[in-house]
Every structure is written in C-alpha cells, then in structure tokens.
Design a protein around this motif. Structure first.
Motif, PDB file in Angstrom:
ATOM      1  N   LYS A   1     -54.365   2.534 -31.869  1.00 28.57           N
ATOM      2  CA  LYS A   1     -55.211   3.693 -32.146  1.00 28.57           C
ATOM      3  C   LYS A   1     -54.324   4.941 -32.248  1.00 28.57           C
ATOM      4  O   LYS A   1     -53.485   5.172 -31.353  1.00 28.57           O
ATOM      5  N   PRO A   2     -54.457   5.758 -33.304  1.00 24.62           N
ATOM      6  CA  PRO A   2     -53.551   6.901 -33.468  1.00 24.62           C
ATOM      7  C   PRO A   2     -53.495   7.809 -32.249  1.00 24.62           C
ATOM      8  O   PRO A   2     -52.418   8.284 -31.866  1.00 24.62           O
ATOM      9  N   SER A   3     -54.649   8.080 -31.604  1.00 27.02           N
ATOM     10  CA  SER A   3     -54.635   8.998 -30.454  1.00 27.02           C
ATOM     11  C   SER A   3     -53.860   8.377 -29.286  1.00 27.02           C
ATOM     12  O   SER A   3     -53.181   9.086 -28.527  1.00 27.02           O
ATOM     13  N   VAL A   4     -53.951   7.060 -29.133  1.00 26.66           N
ATOM     14  CA  VAL A   4     -53.216   6.394 -28.047  1.00 26.66           C
ATOM     15  C   VAL A   4     -51.729   6.403 -28.368  1.00 26.66           C
ATOM     16  O   VAL A   4     -50.892   6.681 -27.505  1.00 26.66           O
ATOM     17  N   GLU A   5     -51.400   6.156 -29.626  1.00 28.50           N
ATOM     18  CA  GLU A   5     -49.991   6.166 -30.008  1.00 28.50           C
ATOM     19  C   GLU A   5     -49.394   7.558 -29.765  1.00 28.50           C
ATOM     20  O   GLU A   5     -48.268   7.677 -29.269  1.00 28.50           O
ATOM     21  N   ALA A   6     -50.165   8.596 -30.093  1.00 30.78           N
ATOM     22  CA  ALA A   6     -49.684   9.965 -29.858  1.00 30.78           C
ATOM     23  C   ALA A   6     -49.470  10.191 -28.358  1.00 30.78           C
ATOM     24  O   ALA A   6     -48.476  10.828 -27.945  1.00 30.78           O
ATOM     25  N   GLN A   7     -50.376   9.660 -27.538  1.00 30.26           N
ATOM     26  CA  GLN A   7     -50.245   9.794 -26.081  1.00 30.26           C
ATOM     27  C   GLN A   7     -48.957   9.098 -25.600  1.00 30.26           C
ATOM     28  O   GLN A   7     -48.243   9.625 -24.738  1.00 30.26           O
ATOM     29  N   LEU A   8     -48.669   7.937 -26.169  1.00 32.78           N
ATOM     30  CA  LEU A   8     -47.475   7.195 -25.755  1.00 32.78           C
ATOM     31  C   LEU A   8     -46.191   7.924 -26.178  1.00 32.78           C
ATOM     32  O   LEU A   8     -45.215   7.954 -25.434  1.00 32.78           O
ATOM     33  N   TRP A   9     -46.209   8.511 -27.379  1.00 33.31           N
ATOM     34  CA  TRP A   9     -45.040   9.297 -27.805  1.00 33.31           C
ATOM     35  C   TRP A   9     -44.845  10.491 -26.861  1.00 33.31           C
ATOM     36  O   TRP A   9     -43.715  10.821 -26.488  1.00 33.31           O
ATOM     37  N   ASP A  10     -45.936  11.143 -26.471  1.00 31.39           N
ATOM     38  CA  ASP A  10     -45.830  12.274 -25.542  1.00 31.39           C
ATOM     39  C   ASP A  10     -45.205  11.825 -24.218  1.00 31.39           C
ATOM     40  O   ASP A  10     -44.353  12.511 -23.649  1.00 31.39           O
ATOM     41  N   PHE A  11     -45.661  10.666 -23.761  1.00 32.92           N
ATOM     42  CA  PHE A  11     -45.152  10.138 -22.484  1.00 32.92           C
ATOM     43  C   PHE A  11     -43.656   9.841 -22.599  1.00 32.92           C
ATOM     44  O   PHE A  11     -42.866  10.194 -21.709  1.00 32.92           O
ATOM     45  N   SER A  12     -43.271   9.218 -23.717  1.00 30.61           N
ATOM     46  CA  SER A  12     -41.854   8.912 -23.935  1.00 30.61           C
ATOM     47  C   SER A  12     -41.020  10.200 -23.978  1.00 30.61           C
ATOM     48  O   SER A  12     -39.914  10.266 -23.431  1.00 30.61           O
ATOM     49  N   GLN A  13     -41.610  11.227 -24.625  1.00 31.66           N
ATOM     50  CA  GLN A  13     -40.912  12.524 -24.719  1.00 31.66           C
ATOM     51  C   GLN A  13     -40.749  13.137 -23.327  1.00 31.66           C
ATOM     52  O   GLN A  13     -39.676  13.656 -22.979  1.00 31.66           O
ATOM     53  N   GLN A  14     -41.807  13.094 -22.527  1.00 30.87           N
ATOM     54  CA  GLN A  14     -41.731  13.651 -21.163  1.00 30.87           C
ATOM     55  C   GLN A  14     -40.646  12.954 -20.357  1.00 30.87           C
ATOM     56  O   GLN A  14     -39.878  13.591 -19.630  1.00 30.87           O
ATOM     57  N   LEU A  15     -40.581  11.622 -20.468  1.00 30.96           N
ATOM     58  CA  LEU A  15     -39.582  10.870 -19.709  1.00 30.96           C
ATOM     59  C   LEU A  15     -38.176  11.266 -20.133  1.00 30.96           C
ATOM     60  O   LEU A  15     -37.304  11.500 -19.285  1.00 30.96           O
ATOM     61  N   VAL A  16     -37.970  11.347 -21.458  1.00 27.40           N
ATOM     62  CA  VAL A  16     -36.621  11.619 -21.932  1.00 27.40           C
ATOM     63  C   VAL A  16     -36.217  13.059 -21.614  1.00 27.40           C
ATOM     64  O   VAL A  16     -35.046  13.344 -21.308  1.00 27.40           O
ATOM     65  N   ASP A  17     -37.202  13.970 -21.646  1.00 34.39           N
ATOM     66  CA  ASP A  17     -36.902  15.369 -21.301  1.00 34.39           C
ATOM     67  C   ASP A  17     -36.460  15.489 -19.841  1.00 34.39           C
ATOM     68  O   ASP A  17     -35.653  16.343 -19.488  1.00 34.39           O
ATOM     69  N   ALA A  18     -37.038  14.623 -18.983  1.00 37.82           N
ATOM     70  CA  ALA A  18     -36.752  14.725 -17.552  1.00 37.82           C
ATOM     71  C   ALA A  18     -35.567  13.862 -17.138  1.00 37.82           C
ATOM     72  O   ALA A  18     -35.118  13.936 -15.985  1.00 37.82           O
ATOM     73  N   ALA A  19     -35.044  13.065 -18.074  1.00 37.99           N
ATOM     74  CA  ALA A  19     -34.007  12.099 -17.691  1.00 37.99           C
ATOM     75  C   ALA A  19     -32.634  12.753 -17.610  1.00 37.99           C
ATOM     76  O   ALA A  19     -32.223  13.481 -18.515  1.00 37.99           O
TER      77      ALA A  19
END
Ligand code: SF4
Length: 263
Positions: free
Chosen positions: A63-81
């Motif tokens: 689902k596009p909205s779920v995929e967008a949520q997952l990209w956001d999560f991946s971005q948050q993780l990488v920003d904090a890594a």
C-alpha cells in the motif's frame, strides 16, 4: 551509461545513481552508504519485512501509504545512526538470516526487545499479504466436425484480439446449467449457422492463459446440414486430417489435434 555519460567514473550523487538503469531508490541508497558516500535509507524486500514486524504493521506493505511510512522509518533510523553502513548492512542481514519469511528466529534476534510483532505474537502474520484475486476459469466445448469425405471443418479467428489469426475448432463457452454436448451444438450453430450431430468426447485439455484458465472439451461431430457462414471467424475450410498440422492453432487446440493424429 557510466562509460558514456560519466567517463567511466561511477557517479557519487544520489540522483545520478538513482537515474541509472535498473537502480531503484533502495539500491542507490545501499550503494552510496556502503561506498561511504553518505547515509541513505534502504527498503528492499527483506528490510520491508523486518520493518513490518518491528512496527507490527497490520496493512499490506504494498500500500503506498504504508510504503511511505516504511521509508520514513528507514530515514529516521539512518539519521540517528552513528554508523549508517553497519545499520543498513545489519538490516539486510537480519532480513536474510533471522527475520525470514517463514519461521523467523525471534529467540536469536538482536532487536527482539524493540519488535512490536514479537511483543504482540504476530511475526508470522507480518507482512500482511494482499489476497490475490482468483484467476477466472472458463469451460469450453468445441467440435471436430467431420463431413462424409472424412474432412474436418476449421475456422480462423479474426486478426485482431486474443489468438488473432489462428485456426481453431468451432465451439465456445459453456452456459450455466448447460450440458457440454448442447454447448457444442449451440456454439456451432451460432458461429457457423450449421447443424451437427455431437458424438463421442475426444479429449479434455487444460490450458492457462495470462489472465484466465480454460478446460476445453473436444467432441467428434458429424456435419448434418447448412452452409457454413462464419459469424465471428474471418475464414473457414474443410481440410483433410493430415493437412491440419500445417495450420497454426492455439495451444489448447494443438493438444486436441495431437489426439486426432496420434499414431
Ligand atoms: S523479533 Fe522476530 S519478528 Fe521481530 S525483528 Fe526479530 S526476527 Fe523479526
């Protein structure tokens, strides 16, 4: 492309890497992160599964909205890594080795304490799959129509449309509640305006097209009366049996033909 447009030097900017043929957003992010050229989120199939479990997402990841949520999560993780290389490598490894599709190894998992699916007892139900629509199935009945000279009647489909230009034995789709012999009689009358006597079943074959499947029943028929007048075909002919393999037939009809001419 690298040789022609970048003088043989692999590009180092995200948009340039992403624009290369066959390189999607996740692959571009992985290449640049693993090359030490930045910190980019990734979201390949394995990582999607890991995230859908870490967040216990109860909707399809397609689902596009779920995929967008997952990209956001991946971005948050990488920003904090502190070490984006190890983060992305670890996510991919986790999805490939422990957080696998069937039998996830939760008891060995280093991120178990962060995993909402583990807490909720739902790893096996994540990611949520979209139920596939059943493939339509049609029952077809056709006639191998013989005349008194031992010839067989075949017709050619119009050039445009499904199986266009191929020869076939006349027949069509069974109506609800209709006997197969009646389907053959009705279809042949509708398609060619002739009457036949339906005799023995020759064979039943199954065939799968891209978007539907068919079961085709072929019957021997004896021509009785009427001048063949094709309604849907663009040509027809009486033909001697040994000549039939010279015509182009659809696969299901070829299977019938194999029964007719087998030694
Ligand atoms: S605890 Fe289980 S479901 Fe959760 S990330 Fe680890 S392996 Fe996957």
């Amino acid at each position: 492309v690298v040789a022609d447009q970048y003088q043989g030097q692999f590009p180092t900017q995200f948009n340039d890497v992403h624009a290369l043929p066959g390189i999607g957003r996740s692959t571009a992010g992985a290449i640049l992160t693993f090359s030490g050229l930045g910190a980019y989120p990734i979201l390949d199939g394995n990582v999607k599964r890991v995230f859908s479990r870490l967040l216990d997402i109860d909707q399809p990841v397609t689902k596009p909205s779920v995929e967008a949520q997952l990209w956001d999560f991946s971005q948050q993780l990488v920003d904090a890594a502190a070490d984006p290389y190890s983060l992305n490598q670890g996510l991919m490894e986790l999805g490939a080795t422990l957080c696998i599709q069937s039998k996830p190894q939760c008891l060995l998992c280093p991120v178990q304490s962060h995993c909402q699916a583990f807490r909720n007892g739902t790893p096996h139900r994540r990611p949520v799959k979209v139920a596939k629509a059943p493939i339509p199935h049609k029952t077809i009945a056709v006639g191998v129509i013989w005349n008194d000279q031992g010839q067989v009647l075949v017709q050619r489909r119009p050039p445009e449309g499904l199986l266009g230009g191929l020869w076939e034995f006349p027949g069509g789709k069974q109506e609800p509640g209709e006997a197969l012999e009646d389907t053959v009689r009705r279809e042949i009358h509708e398609e060619l305006d002739i009457h036949v006597q339906v005799n023995d079943l020759i064979t039943t074959v199954n065939h799968a097209y891209t978007h539907f499947k068919i079961t085709l029943h072929a019957y021997h028929c004896q021509y009785l009366s009427g001048t063949p007048t094709p309604m849907a075909a663009d040509a027809w002919q009486w033909i001697d049996l040994p000549q039939l393999p010279k015509l182009s037939f659809p696969t299901a009809n070829k299977k019938v033909l194999a029964y007719l001419i087998r030694p």
